[in-house]
Structure formats: structure tokens, C-alpha cells
Design a protein around this motif. Structure first.
Motif, short mmCIF file in Angstrom:
data_model
loop_
_atom_site.label_atom_id
_atom_site.label_comp_id
_atom_site.label_asym_id
_atom_site.label_seq_id
_atom_site.Cartn_x
_atom_site.Cartn_y
_atom_site.Cartn_z
N THR A 151 115.67 59.52 -34.89
CA THR A 151 116.46 58.80 -33.69
C THR A 151 118.12 58.74 -34.24
O THR A 151 118.95 59.20 -32.79
CB THR A 151 115.87 57.98 -32.88
N LEU A 201 117.43 57.37 -26.74
CA LEU A 201 117.40 56.97 -27.98
C LEU A 201 116.13 56.57 -28.15
O LEU A 201 114.89 56.11 -29.08
CB LEU A 201 118.34 56.76 -28.67
N ASP A 243 111.07 56.54 -37.89
CA ASP A 243 111.78 57.41 -37.10
C ASP A 243 113.16 56.72 -36.15
O ASP A 243 113.48 57.50 -35.28
CB ASP A 243 110.20 56.19 -35.64
N LEU A 295 112.63 58.41 -27.28
CA LEU A 295 112.47 59.52 -28.45
C LEU A 295 112.26 58.21 -29.58
O LEU A 295 111.30 58.72 -30.09
CB LEU A 295 113.95 59.80 -28.56
N ARG A 296 112.34 57.79 -30.08
CA ARG A 296 112.17 56.61 -30.96
C ARG A 296 110.77 55.98 -31.17
O ARG A 296 109.98 55.98 -31.78
CB ARG A 296 112.86 55.56 -31.17
#
Ligand code: NI
Length: 388
Positions: A107, A14, A103, A17-18
């Protein structure tokens, strides 16, 4: 394995991804690469993907058991702000920034998809993952709904990270949470002339000034002092020169409130005050009223399910109080189709310097909250589907 443990396990992914989404912000309805990446992540999990509302994504995960359908919603657009965080993963798209934490929303919802995909066989119903574009211009939710994102949905849950709330805490109280936001324009028509002879003209500047003042009495004299209402004129344009009587004035403003009944009454009241004030001064006023976002009002039953989900995951201390916000959201457009609840997820951690107002050029989050957001989304879905 339980949701909390699964969320902790995906936390490193995560964070990655963020940071990816943070580094590549895209403005409203231009979330082309964002949408592609979201779709790819969902497809990796075996979740079927549809594209809606230009750049939006809807993923559908059918559980192993029959049941109702729950929707989880995240918004995905960024703002036109030049980032000043100095973070190693700061925006690479000059002039644009994820300064509202969308964002993190993307996520957390992808995190929930990762968790729920692993629990698929146990899920009694269907989970829809709604990744919505263009929240910042209040058009995305409406278009998603028009294009069928809510078809067959029995309940919806959304979340927003919040810079004032302690990191990892969640507030999802029943009732009003965010205000409506509706816009109006007023065009005042007077009569021009020489500034030295005011009696020969009708001064639109004086009329506009009187309208601005009289509009303030709507809040103080027409509604209960226990009902919060904002009436705001944010723009007045009139006149050409110091010695010319202005023949016309243009005004723009916005109204906000938490009560749908008051919201319905406001256009007529603004019109009455503007037109009659103008008439007092021999001018005319024309009011155009545009309904933007309704107030965000949490359904009692769904808010209780969400609060229960938080407590199940993190105990009573997982919840925190938060005052109503006079800002607005386009989440209520989903609630016109099914009951919904909207939660706030705290991202403020003074030790990490992550306590910034939304839309600030230094905005950033405590990334430890990502797994909390993912877990709460996922647990809400499971508990909602288990409820009936
Ligand atoms: Ni936002």
C-alpha cells in the motif's frame, strides 16, 4: 503541491487498498491476485509494468527530466498463520494472514506511485517500483535480481513496518540494521548396538550433545564480545529406542551476525568444531552449510538521504531510534547490485491496540502510518535523484 500534502490526500485510498490486500493474503510465490491488483493499480497511473519472479511486479516511471534511476522496494507475501484479529477486513483466505505487515508495504509503495505519478514532469530520472514476492522464504529478492529488476538502478530504498516502533516514526540509521541468517545441517555417524554395552558402539546421541555444547563456545570464545553472533541448533533427531545405541544423529541450526567478515568465517569454524568433536568420540560429522540472507547494512549516503527526507516531511521528530534486529531480510540481495538503505516505519499505537510483534495472529497496524510510508518512499526517490 508537496509530497506530504499529496500523501495526506491519497490516505483514504491507501486505507482501502491496505484493507483489500489484508483481506486477501497469499503465500510466497502464490501472490497471483495480489500481483494482478498491483499491476492494475500501476497501469491506472500510466506506469509501465513488467512481471518478474513469477508473481512479482516492476513498475517504471520515467520522469520528465533526464537523470539516474532509483528503485523503491516492497515485499508482498503473507504467512501461513490463522488470523485472530477479529477485524471486519480480516483474512478471507483461511490459514493465511498478512501478519508481517506486507499488506502495508504494498500500500505504501502504491501510495508513492500515486504521488510520484502526479509529479512526473518534475522528476529528474526514473523511478522503479519493485513489488517482490516470497520475502518470507528469502527467495523473492534473489529471483527479482536474477530476472533483471536491478538493471540500470543506481540506488534502492526499502521499508518495513514495525510493531515496536511508535506509529508514524521512521528509523533509517546508517550501518548494520538486521542480521544475516545462514543454515547448517550436521550429520553424525556413530555405530549402533545394544544399550547395555556402550563400549561396543559409538553413541551418536552423546556426540550430538557434545557438538551442541561445543558450538556455543564459538560465540563466547572465538569472536569479540562486542560482536553480536547467534549460533543456534534448532533440531536434533537421533535414535530409535531406549535400549539401542543411536548410530546416527541429524542436526539443524542457524547462524546470525551483523559482520560480513564473521559471516565468512563461520562455516569453517562450525565444520572444525563438529568434525573434531565427533572425532574425539570415534564418530564422524559431516557439515552442510547454506548461505541464506546477508546482513542488512545501510549505505551511509543513502541513509542520510532517507533521514533528510523524513526530516523534510515531518521534522526531526519524524525520526526515532531503534535497536539492531537479529532477524533477517532478503533486501541485501538488491544491495549486491547497488547501494541501498532500509527503513523501519512504526505502526504501534497503544490507543488503537496496534502494538503486536511481527508474525503474531493479532498483528495489525495504525493505518495513519500508511501516508507516512508513502510520503517517505516518494520523498526519498525525489531527493536521491536530485542528489547528483
Ligand atoms: Ni516482513
Amino acid at each position: 503541491m508537496q509530497v506530504k500534502e499529496l500523501a495526506a490526500r491519497v490516505q483514504p485510498e491507501l486505507v482501502e487498498l491496505r484493507r483489500y490486500f489484508h483481506q486477501h493474503p497469499e503465500p510466497s510465490f502464490e501472490e497471483v491476485n495480489t500481483g494482478k491488483r498491483i499491476a492494475a493499480e500501476l497501469e491506472k497511473l500510466g506506469i509501465s509494468v513488467e512481471r518478474k519472479a513469477k508473481t512479482g511486479v516492476v513498475g517504471t516511471l520515467k520522469g520528465g527530466k533526464p537523470g539516474r534511476t532509483v528503485a523503491l522496494r516492497a515485499d508482498i507475501d503473507a504467512l501461513s498463520i490463522q488470523e485472530e484479529t477479529g477485524l471486519p477486513f480480516a483474512s478471507e483466505n483461511k490459514g493465511f494472514m498478512h501478519a508481517c505487515g506486507h499488506d502495508a508495504h504494498i500500500t505504501c509503495l502504491l501510495g508513492a506511485a500515486k504521488i510520484l505519478a502526479q509529479l512526473k514532469d518534475e522528476i529528474p530520472g526514473t523511478v522503479k517500483f519493485i513489488f517482490q514476492p516470497a520475502e518470507e522464504i528469502a527467495h523473492g529478492a534473489k529471483l527479482m535480481v536474477e530476472e533483471g529488476a536491478m538493471e540500470g538502478v543506481d540506488g534502492i530504498f526499502g521499508m518495513h513496518v514495525w510493531g515496536d516502533l511508535p506509529a508514524g516514526k521512521v528509523c533509517v540509521d546508517a550501518g548494520p540494521r538486521m542480521a544475516s541468517a545462514d543454515m547448517f545441517t550436521i550429520t553424525v555417524e556413530g555405530k549402533g548396538g545394544h544399550g547395555s554395552a556402550p563400549h561396543q558402539g559409538v553413541d551418536a546421541v552423546v556426540v550430538a550433545a557434545a557438538i551442541v555444547m561445543n558450538l556455543q563456545t564459538i560465540v563466547s570464545r572465538e569472536f569479540s564480545p562486542l560482536e553480536p553472533v547467534v549460533v543456534h541448533v534448532g533440531k536434533v533427531v537421533a535414535g530409535d529406542r531406549f535400549n539401542i545405541i543411536a548410530s546416527r544423529a541429524l542436526m539443524e541450526g542457524a547462524n546470525r551476525c551483523f559482520n560480513p567478515e564473521i559471516r565468512r568465517k563461520l562455516p569453517e569454524i562450525v565444520r572444525r568444531v563438529a568434525e573434531n568433536t565427533a572425532a574425539t568420540f570415534r564418530a564422524t560429522a559431516q557439515v552442510e552449510y547454506h548461505f541464506g540472507c546477508p546482513p542488512t547494512i545501510n549505505d551511509g549516503e543513502l541513509a542520510a538521504i532517507a533521514q533528510g527526507a523524513v526530516k523534510k516531511l515531518y521534522g526531526e521528530e519524524g525520526l526515532a531510534p531503534m535497536p539492531l534486529l537479529t532477524g533477517s531480510e532478503d533486501f541485501p540481495f538488491y544491495q549486491e547490485k547497488a547501494p541501498g538503505a532500509f527503513a523501519f516505519l512504526g505502526v504501534c499505537n497503544p490507543a488503537k491496540g496496534t502494538c503486536w510483534p511481527q508474525h503474531h495472529s493479532h498483528y495489525t497496524i495504525d493505518e495513519d502510518a500508511l501516508q507516512v510510508g508513502a510520503a517517505v518512499y516518494a520523498q526519498f526517490a525525489l531527493d536521491f535523484l536530485a542528489a547528483k
